[in-house]
Design an enzyme around this catalytic site. Structure first.
Site, PDB file in Angstrom:
ATOM      1  N   GLU A 290       2.012  -0.188  -4.862  1.00  0.00           N
ATOM      2  CA  GLU A 290       0.988   0.767  -5.303  1.00  0.00           C
ATOM      3  C   GLU A 290       1.651   2.135  -5.436  1.00  0.00           C
ATOM      4  OE1 GLU A 290      -3.213   2.855  -3.958  1.00  0.00           O
ATOM      5  OE2 GLU A 290      -1.618   2.513  -2.520  1.00  0.00           O
TER       6      GLU A 290
ATOM      7  N   ASP B 138       0.832  -1.200   0.000  1.00  0.00           N
ATOM      8  CA  ASP B 138       0.000   0.000   0.000  1.00  0.00           C
ATOM      9  C   ASP B 138       0.875   1.263   0.000  1.00  0.00           C
ATOM     10  OD1 ASP B 138      -2.830   0.918   0.384  1.00  0.00           O
ATOM     11  OD2 ASP B 138      -1.976   1.851   2.165  1.00  0.00           O
TER      12      ASP B 138
HETATM   13  C1  GLC Z   1      -4.218   3.056  -0.676  1.00  0.00           C
HETATM   14  C2  GLC Z   1      -5.425   2.152  -0.668  1.00  0.00           C
HETATM   15  C3  GLC Z   1      -6.612   2.959  -0.250  1.00  0.00           C
HETATM   16  C4  GLC Z   1      -6.370   3.467   1.138  1.00  0.00           C
HETATM   17  C5  GLC Z   1      -5.061   4.250   1.221  1.00  0.00           C
HETATM   18  C6  GLC Z   1      -4.631   4.439   2.633  1.00  0.00           C
HETATM   19  O1  GLC Z   1      -4.290   4.030  -1.644  1.00  0.00           O
HETATM   20  O2  GLC Z   1      -5.582   1.539  -1.909  1.00  0.00           O
HETATM   21  O3  GLC Z   1      -7.798   2.218  -0.308  1.00  0.00           O
HETATM   22  O4  GLC Z   1      -7.436   4.276   1.556  1.00  0.00           O
HETATM   23  O5  GLC Z   1      -4.013   3.582   0.580  1.00  0.00           O
HETATM   24  O6  GLC Z   1      -4.170   3.238   3.168  1.00  0.00           O
END
Ligand code: GLC
Length: 534
Positions: free
Chosen positions: A264, A201
């Site tokens: 991500e 994440d």
């Molecule tokens: C990422 C996740 C999202 C979340 C954020 C904070 O972007 O995909 O859903 O709210 O991180 O953890």
């Protein structure tokens, strides 16, 4: 063709566990539910399931606020249920990838309770604490991604803590070696249990400017924009020293065989590809979200494919994503007809595809009124269209009450069209989107050139995109009509001869001969196996 890894050959499928399948009637999906649907995933043809967070959490951000990295939230099951899931997935040759949320914990995590207990607590430095600015306000201008300042004042200790997301999601201090060691052990804990890898994440957030300098204003910020857009996140994210941190994560991943590290990352292509690591010691797959933000025109798509293909470093493996739990659904973004062409594009590009649950049946955003919102972002910044509930609604399995998702009351409403748009109906219709996805996935498996071949653009004019996938063994041509009008006699390179493998329009005969040119109906895409390399 060099030997490829499973995560290079395979297809990832994201499950948002709250919304996939409920088995205990609480209206929220669970691990036993995912297990009950493994055969569906096998029949679909995917290789790996990435499950959004399932760890104990107060659910302020639906699991992205973790209170215990080595447990399972009772809502989803327990460690035994998790072990059963791994075992049954592996028995079907499916991989399981977990969501690792290292940037922040829940404010209910015992580490944070200790950290906020006093300035002297040994865990104080596990989080990011700063003195107030001279005027008593926040230490700098950094904004929370979910609106408002990213700093919350703690009166008891007289300092602010930093949270890139909710107040309930304090950021860990990755400069602290104890934090790093503890988080490495979390990875080992799950890998020892059989987990095949992690989607990390907000990996580009892990390191912040060491001096906490202000972010510069964003000249493009305008009324109606989310707060986070007020400033460019050049000091609060994507710092050069993040790559050493990621290399350490990768080294832990490499302690175990055959595991994958996915990051991500929402950054422009040139910044994104740095996350492969200078010597490929970073993420195996830094998520490529270009298709999510792309405008749907052939020249634009061709340009971004070319830019991305050229930017991926030698030895790095590309990947493509059409949707996820933070983005409006693809069928709603571009329309149901174009979603078929998008499916063909996703599954014929060079690079590992990631699918989002329900996109294979064309699920659309389900409108959720602001007063019914669950998503904290919508609650914090209402009415701007930022809410993520619409793309998180329950999977539409069949026409029975609640679409076969739950016997209870679903946590989010079902789409109004679930009695007609669902898995059971589409399994009976070879011409359905689900049928197309299954065919495309089977084709990608049967023709290694589709995952391992090179990419070469042929045409990107108006609404027509034509490209080749080539290897020493085979050559496949993909022609996509992105428009709702007929495209007659699209010229193909001299000498093009082949046979149709698949069309998005089911009535085009397979094996149809193609020579020199091609006509496409509205929103039609075809895949052609060429007799010889061009
Ligand atoms: C990422 C996740 C999202 C979340 C954020 C904070 O972007 O995909 O859903 O709210 O991180 O953890």
């Amino acid at each position: 063709m060099a030997q490829t890894q499973w995560w290079q050959r395979g297809i990832f499928y994201q499950v948002y566990p709250r919304s996939f399948q409920d088995t205990n009637g609480d209206g929220i999906g669970d691990l036993d539910g995912i297990r009950a649907r493994l055969d569906y995933l096998v029949a679909l043809g995917i290789d790996a399931v990435w499950i959004s967070p399932i760890f104990p959490s107060p659910m302020a951000d639906f699991g992205y606020d973790v209170a215990d990295y080595c447990g399972i939230d009772p809502m989803f099951g327990d460690l035994d249920a998790f072990d059963r899931l791994i075992e049954e997935a592996h028995a079907r040759r499916l991989k399981i990838v977990l969501d690792f949320v290292p940037n922040h914990t829940s404010d209910q995590h015992p580490w944070f309770a200790e950290s906020r207990a006093s300035r002297e607590n040994p865990r104080r430095d596990w989080y990011i604490w700063r003195d107030p600015a001279p005027d008593g306000g926040p230490p700098n201008n950094w904004m929370s991604n979910f609106g408002g300042p990213a700093w919350t004042y703690d009166p008891a200790s007289g300092q602010y803590y930093y949270h890139a997301f909710l107040t309930q999601q304090p950021d860990l201090n990755w400069r602290n070696p104890q934090v790093r060691a503890a988080m490495h052990d979390v990875l080992r804990f799950w890998m020892a249990r059989g987990v095949d890898g992690f989607r990390v994440d907000v990996i580009w957030h892990l390191m912040k400017d060491a001096n906490f300098r202000d972010n510069p204003p964003n000249p493009e910020y305008g009324p109606g924009d989310a707060d986070i857009r007020r400033f460019l996140q050049t000091r609060s994210t994507d710092q050069p020293d993040v790559h050493a941190i990621i290399a350490e994560l990768r080294a832990v991943i490499d302690e175990y065989e055959d595991r994958v590290l996915i990051g991500e990352i929402y950054l422009p292509i040139d910044r994104l590809v740095a996350y492969y690591g200078e010597n490929l010691e970073g993420a195996h797959l830094p998520f490529n979200f270009q298709l999510i933000h792309a405008s749907w025109s052939a020249p634009r798509l061709a340009e971004l494919i070319a830019d991305y293909d050229a930017a991926v470093p030698e030895g790095g493996w590309p990947n493509w994503v059409l949707g996820n739990h933070d983005q409006p659904r693809i069928a709603s973004r571009i329309g149901a007809r174009r979603a078929r062409v998008a499916a063909m594009l996703l599954l014929t590009l060079r690079g590992t595809p990631t699918m989002y649950y329900g996109d294979e049946i064309g699920m659309e955003n389900v409108p959720i009124a602001t007063e019914d919102a669950h998503d904290p972002w919508e609650k914090n910044e209402p009415g701007l269209g930022l809410g993520r509930d619409p793309e998180r609604t329950p999977m539409q399995w069949d026409a029975s009450p609640n679409a076969g998702f739950t016997n209870g009351r679903p946590w989010l409403p079902l789409a109004a069209d679930f009695t007609t748009r669902n898995v059971a109906v589409q399994l009976e219709q070879p011409a359905s989107l689900l049928g197309l996805y299954r065919d495309l996935i089977a084709l990608r498996r049967a023709h290694p050139v589709l995952h391992a071949g090179t990419y070469r653009k042929i045409t990107a004019l108006g609404d027509v995109l034509v490209f080749l996938r080539e290897s020493a063994e085979e050559c496949v041509l993909v022609a996509l009509n992105l428009a709702g009008t007929v495209q007659d006699d699209i010229p193909l390179p001299p000498g093009t001869q082949g046979r149709v493998l698949l069309s998005t329009e089911p009535d085009r005969p397979r094996e149809e001969r193609v020579e020199g040119h091609l006509s496409l109906r509205p929103h039609e895409g075809v895949i052609v196996a060429l007799d010889a390399r061009l």
